[in-house]
Enzyme design. Structure first.
Site, short mmCIF file in Angstrom:
data_model
loop_
_atom_site.label_atom_id
_atom_site.label_comp_id
_atom_site.label_asym_id
_atom_site.label_seq_id
_atom_site.Cartn_x
_atom_site.Cartn_y
_atom_site.Cartn_z
N CYS A 12 0.87 -1.18 0.00
CA CYS A 12 0.00 0.00 0.00
C CYS A 12 0.91 1.23 0.00
CB CYS A 12 -0.97 -0.02 1.19
SG CYS A 12 -0.18 -0.03 2.81
N ASN A 66 2.34 1.43 4.32
CA ASN A 66 2.65 0.17 5.02
C ASN A 66 2.35 0.26 6.51
OD1 ASN A 66 5.56 -1.97 5.62
ND2 ASN A 66 3.48 -2.60 5.18
N CYS A 90 -1.37 0.70 7.34
CA CYS A 90 -2.81 0.38 7.46
C CYS A 90 -3.18 -0.86 6.65
CB CYS A 90 -3.68 1.56 7.02
SG CYS A 90 -3.42 3.07 7.98
N ARG A 91 -3.32 -0.69 5.33
CA ARG A 91 -3.91 -1.76 4.53
C ARG A 91 -2.99 -2.98 4.36
NH1 ARG A 91 -5.13 2.21 -0.33
NH2 ARG A 91 -3.21 3.03 0.59
N SER A 92 -1.73 -2.74 3.96
CA SER A 92 -0.89 -3.92 3.65
C SER A 92 -0.49 -4.72 4.90
CB SER A 92 0.32 -3.54 2.79
OG SER A 92 1.18 -2.63 3.43
N ASP A 115 -8.09 3.90 1.05
CA ASP A 115 -7.14 4.32 2.07
C ASP A 115 -7.91 4.82 3.31
OD1 ASP A 115 -5.31 5.66 3.59
OD2 ASP A 115 -4.49 6.84 1.95
#
Ligand code: 4NP
Length: 144
Positions: free
Chosen positions: A7, A10, A12-14, A114
């Protein structure tokens, strides 16, 4: 199988995708990285850690890092969260083989939104999208 999720930050999402996929496929090598250098060395966002904890996933020891060209040799697949990640990741690819490893996390090249500048519900939404995405990826590997 070696997979890296990517993401922007690095944090939150990934990292959430990494935590979910490790739970689904404990024998795979799973990592995550960001396209940016904004948060290198930092732990995941506390809101993502909290959401993960509710599902028995501990993200607290992860540390953000930036994707490098070397990752294209280290991993079989690079899963990106959104279209900006896709463009930025492809710009690091040196060969056609590298380029062929880059995939979207969700079906139909949909974005995982995001959640960083939004509220708590954005993190819950990200968890749900990533759980669906990880299950679909896992099923696809098992069918082969
Ligand atoms: P991520 O979220 O890409 O899912 O880790 C973000 C984290 C930080 C920023 C943007 C997105 N930022 O602009 O600092």
């Amino acid at each position: 199988m070696k997979i890296v999720f990517v993401c922007l930050g690095n944090i939150c999402r990934s990292p959430m995708a990494e935590g979910i996929m490790k739970q689904i496929e404990p024998d795979f090598t799973i990592d995550s990285a960001g396209t940016s250098d904004y948060h290198i060395g930092q732990s995941p966002d506390h809101r993502m850690i909290k959401t993960a904890q509710k599902h028995g996933i501990d993200l607290s020891s992860l540390k953000a890092r930036q994707l490098t060209t070397d990752d294209f040799d280290q991993f079989d697949y690079i899963y990106v969260m959104d279209k900006n990640n896709y463009i930025n990741v492809l710009s690091l690819a040196k060969t056609d083989n590298h380029k062929s490893k880059v995939r979207f996390m969700l079906e139909n090249n949909e974005d995982v939104p995001d959640p960083y500048f939004g509220g708590e519900d954005g993190f819950v939404n990200v968890y749900k999208l990533l759980l669906d995405g990880c299950q679909r990826i896992s099923n696809a590997f098992r069918k082969r």
